[in-house]
Enzyme design. Structure first.
Site, mmCIF file in Angstrom:
data_model
loop_
_atom_site.group_PDB
_atom_site.id
_atom_site.type_symbol
_atom_site.label_atom_id
_atom_site.label_comp_id
_atom_site.label_asym_id
_atom_site.label_seq_id
_atom_site.Cartn_x
_atom_site.Cartn_y
_atom_site.Cartn_z
ATOM 1 C CB SER A 23 44.941 36.905 32.428
ATOM 2 O OG SER A 23 44.066 36.057 31.754
ATOM 3 C CB CYS A 24 40.551 38.700 29.437
ATOM 4 S SG CYS A 24 39.111 39.020 30.611
ATOM 5 C CE LYS A 41 35.619 38.812 36.470
ATOM 6 N NZ LYS A 41 35.197 38.312 37.695
ATOM 7 C CG HIS A 92 37.515 28.878 30.324
ATOM 8 N ND1 HIS A 92 36.777 28.994 31.431
ATOM 9 C CD2 HIS A 92 37.744 30.065 30.057
ATOM 10 C CE1 HIS A 92 36.455 30.176 32.044
ATOM 11 N NE2 HIS A 92 37.072 30.813 30.893
#
Ligand SMILES: NC(=O)C1=CN([C@@H]2O[C@H](COP(=O)(O)OP(=O)(O)OC[C@H]3O[C@@H](n4cnc5c(N)ncnc54)[C@H](OP(=O)(O)O)[C@@H]3O)[C@@H](O)[C@H]2O)C=CC1
Ligand SMILES: C[C@H]1O[C@H](OP(=O)(O)OP(=O)(O)OC[C@H]2O[C@@H](n3cnc4c(=O)[nH]c(N)nc43)[C@H](O)[C@@H]2O)[C@@H](O)[C@@H](O)C1=O
Length: 321
Positions: free
Chosen positions: A107-108, A139, A178
């Site tokens: 999602s980044c 990504k 995380h």
């Protein structure tokens, strides 16, 4: 049908492996190599592997992965290793005649100030979050590699973009992990050692969406299994990635309260505002995948409770990297 599953000893790769076995795939039809056996940043080694094994399909769940501190501290490792892994696996798969491939992004990839929830078409519309820009650029390159091979060579290479993930097999390193595994470990150790204060990084105000890794594994195989007509009908050749998430988020402060409750911590939670917050909010728009027929099943409290039970059973052997 022989599938090469890259990253099978990671959190997501492990969950995908369990799911492939659960649905009846023979262990021998799932090709695996540990990092020590096959370094995916080594082009020659990946080429030799793909040419000799010639899998029918590839699932790329191997990557250099870490939380906000690791991304911010080792940016060269994150951009270099991820670009190399993607280039090697995707190109060598193509050269070995692999027509079906699924790769995992993150999602980044979306700009840090993008409207929420984040739609797939928000890609490349603005400036990225600086704490993980190198990883995000790699990504994004992964998505564009797949699209480019599809457009030029007619392959069927797909990309899923997971939100923040958690679950059994996570990395519980105190700094490089995380937030969820970090909190589980910190609260657990505070209860165990009778410590009355737990420190959480940042202001507690950022909002994050958390998806259980078993849901992610299920979503990955759902997307992999879609027939080409359905996939093509719901995507665009130059905007082909699919968000995977729950569609709901929590603040880091709310998450800390939840983990405290699950671990039995009753002391004080304090915030270290010298640590970065990262993106203010990252909530996925999951309507593209929902329209195709998939939704997450595991509730956050249930998922964290199960992960905490797993952590307690594996406290001496959990991954810390
Ligand atoms: N965890 C999360 O919150 C999120 C993850 N993702 C994505 O999901 C995918 C899987 O992540 P996750 O399972 O959490 O990560 P993990 O770190 O748990 O697993 C990654 C796996 O890749 C392997 N690997 C890393 N580098 C190499 C290499 N050079 N050669 C061979 N193997 C290598 C690792 O092996 P070793 O440990 O031996 O290095 C590990 O087994 C990644 O693409 C990640 O970017 C996306 C969003 C969120
Ligand atoms: C999956 C995703 O993961 C990373 O991005 P991130 O969403 O910022 O993930 P994070 O889990 O590290 O932090 C989430 C929030 O939580 C806060 N926080 C509090 N206390 C701790 C703590 O103890 N550890 C960590 N790591 N964070 C903490 C932290 O300050 C932040 O506000 C990138 O690698 C990115 O590239 C990526 O893909």
């Amino acid at each position: 049908m022989r599938v090469y599953l890259a990253g099978h000893r990671g959190m997501v790769g492990g969950a995908i492996h369990r799911r492939l076995i659960a649905r009846g795939m023979a262990e021998g039809d799932i090709l695996v190599r540990t990092h020590a056996e096959l370094d995916l940043t080594d082009q020659g080694a990946v080429r030799a592997f793909m040419q000799s094994e010639r899998p029918d399909a590839v699932i790329l769940a191997a990557a250099k992965v870490g939380g906000i501190h690791a991304n911010n501290t080792y940016p060269a490792d994150f951009i270099y290793e991820n670009l190399m892994i993607e280039c090697n696996v995707i190109h060598q798969a193509y050269d070995a005649g692999v027509t079906r491939l699924l790769q995992l992004g993150s999602s980044c990839i979306y700009p840090r100030a993008v409207p929420q929830p984040m739609r797939e078409d928000a890609l490349l519309t603005g400036v990225l979050e600086p704490t993980n820009e190198p990883y995000a650029v790699a990504k994004i390159a992964g998505i564009k590699l797949c699209e480019s091979y599809n457009r030029q060579h007619g392959t069927d290479y797909r990309s899923v973009m997971p939100t923040n993930l958690y679950g059994p097999g996570d990395n519980f390193h105190p700094e490089n992990s995380h937030v969820l595994p970090a909190m589980i470990r910190r609260f657990h150790e505070a209860v165990r050692d009778g410590v009355r204060e737990v420190v959480i990084w940042g202001t507690g105000t950022p909002r994050r969406e958390f998806l259980h890794v078993d849901d992610m594994a299920e979503a990955s195989l759902f997307v992999m299994d879609l027939d080409r007509a359905s996939y093509d009908a719901n995507t665009d050749p130059m905007l082909s990635h699919i968000n995977v998430g729950t569609g709901t988020d929590v603040s880091i402060a709310e998450l800390a309260q939840m983990v405290a409750g699950i671990t039995g911590f009753t002391g004080q939670i304090v915030y270290d505002t010298t640590k970065p917050d990262g993106t203010a909010r990252k909530l996925m728009d999951v309507s593209r995948l929902a329209d195709m027929g998939w939704r997450a099943r595991t509730g956050l409290h249930e998922g964290i409770s199960g992960t905490y039970e797993w952590f307690q059973r594996h406290a001496d052997t959990v991954r810390e990297k």
